[in-house]
Design an enzyme around this catalytic site. Structure first.
Site, PDB file in Angstrom:
ATOM      1  N   CYS A 191       0.882  -1.016  -0.098  1.00  0.00           N
ATOM      2  CA  CYS A 191       0.159  -0.080  -0.026  1.00  0.00           C
ATOM      3  C   CYS A 191       0.827   1.390  -0.046  1.00  0.00           C
ATOM      4  O   CYS A 191       0.662   2.111  -0.925  1.00  0.00           O
ATOM      5  CB  CYS A 191      -0.789  -0.064   1.364  1.00  0.00           C
ATOM      6  SG  CYS A 191      -1.919   1.495   1.498  1.00  0.00           S
ATOM      7  N   GLY A 192       1.535   1.441   0.938  1.00  0.00           N
ATOM      8  CA  GLY A 192       2.570   2.428   1.025  1.00  0.00           C
ATOM      9  C   GLY A 192       1.952   3.832   1.642  1.00  0.00           C
ATOM     10  O   GLY A 192       2.765   4.228   2.599  1.00  0.00           O
TER      11      GLY A 192
END
Length: 286
Positions: A112-113
C-alpha cells in the site's frame, strides 16, 4: 547482509501428481528508517539498495532535494540481542541547516505505502520541480517497448516470480536504472534515491515505467522527482489520474504491446498512424 530471495521446500501438485521441490521466495523484511537518530517510518521491503530506498523516501516526503541535503546514511549496529546487525535499521543524518520534516511516524506495507498517513492532503506534498513545463516528446513505438525492457531487467523476478519492478528510461527508451521490490512504491523510492545520490534530480525528460497498476502515490512520487511521464502495465486509480492532470504529468496505463490508454498529458505522445496503437480513451486490453 539480508538476502533478496529465500529458499523453501514445498509440495507442488501438477496434474494430480505431488512432488517435493525447493522454491525461491522473494524476501520481505522490515526496514526502520531513522532520521537523525529518531525513528521515522518502518516499511516492508525486499532487502537491497536500502540507502537508495531511504533517500528516495525522503525525496517523496519533500524532505530533501539534492545529495548535499544528506550528510550520511548508515546501518545501525546493535540491532539484535547479541549486538549484531540485522541490516534492517538505517539512520539518515541530514546536513547542517536542512530542516527535518514534521514528526510523523507511520507504518508502510509492501502493498500500500500510504497506509497510516493522517489524510489525503498530507500526501499532496509540494513538489520542488514542475513536471508540467517539461517539453519531452515520446514516440508511441518507443513507449510500447518499455514493458519488455523492464521485464528483461528483472533479475530477482526470474528466480521468485514475486517482485514488482520500476524503471527509469530516456525518451528514446534506453534504461537508466531498474529496481525491484515486493512493493511498487519501494521500487520507485529506490529509483528516486539512486537519482538523488547521483545528482540527477530533477529527472527531466525521463519516463518512469512500473509493473502493475498506477496508484495515487506513484504519481506523487513521480511528481516529486520531476519525472514528466509515468507508464504502467495496468490501470490507474481515479485519484492517480486526478493528480497527474493537476501536475501536468503524462499518465499511461494498460501499456501492453502496441496498445495503451493515455489518461493525461497526451501532448507528449507522438502517435504514428498505422502502427497498431491503441487510441487514448479506448477500452483497455484485457
Amino acid at each position: 547482509m539480508s538476502r533478496v530471495a529465500v529458499k523453501r521446500r514445498i509440495l507442488r501438485v501438477k496434474d494430480a501428481v505431488p512432488t517435493r521441490r525447493i522454491d525461491s521466495l522473494a524476501a520481505e523484511e522490515p526496514l526502520e528508517i531513522r532520521l537523525d537518530g529518531t525513528p521515522l517510518t518502518v516499511t516492508m521491503r525486499t532487502p537491497g539498495d536500502d540507502f537508495d530506498l531511504a533517500a528516495g523516501f525522503l525525496v517523496s516526503e519533500g524532505a530533501v532535494g539534492s545529495a548535499a541535503d544528506i550528510e550520511t546514511i548508515r546501518y545501525c549496529a546493535g540491532a539484535t540481542v547479541d549486538g549484531g546487525n540485522t541490516y534492517n535499521v538505517l539512520d539518515v543524518r541530514l546536513a547542517p541547516g536542512v530542516p527535518a520534516p514534521a514528526p510523523r511516524n507511520f507504518y508502510t506495507t509492501s502493498s500500500c505505502g500510504v497506509c497510516g498517513k493522517a489524510s489525503l492532503e498530507a500526501v499532496r506534498t509540494v513538489a520542488r520541480w514542475s513536471a508540467a513545463d517539461d517539453p519531452v516528446e515520446l514516440a508511441q513505438s518507443t513507449v510500447a517497448t518499455l514493458p519488455d525492457r523492464l521485464r528483461a531487467a528483472q533479475r530477482v523476478f526470474d528466480r521468485t516470480g514475486g517482485l514488482h519492478a520500476a524503471g527509469l528510461f530516456t525518451a528514446d527508451g534506453e534504461p537508466l536504472c531498474v529496481r525491484e521490490d515486493v512493493g511498487r512504491h519501494n521500487a520507485v523510492d529506490k529509483l528516486l534515491g539512486w537519482a538523488l545520490r547521483g545528482g540527477r534530480l530533477p529527472l527531466r525528460g525521463a519516463v518512469l515505467m512500473v509493473s502493475g497498476r498506477a496508484s495515487f502515490e506513484l504519481v506523487q512520487k513521480a511528481v516529486m522527482g520531476g519525472i514528466p511521464v509515468l507508464a504502467a502495465v495496468s490501470a490507474p486509480s481515479s485519484l492517480a489520474v486526478e493528480l497527474a492532470a493537476e501536475q501536468g504529468l503524462t499518465l499511461i496505463g494498460f501499456l501492453r504491446g502496441t496498445s495503451m490508454n493515455v489518461y493525461t498529458g497526451e501532448r507528449r505522445l507522438n502517435v504514428t498512424p498505422g502502427a497498431g496503437n491503441g487510441s487514448a480513451g479506448a477500452p483497455p486490453p484485457r
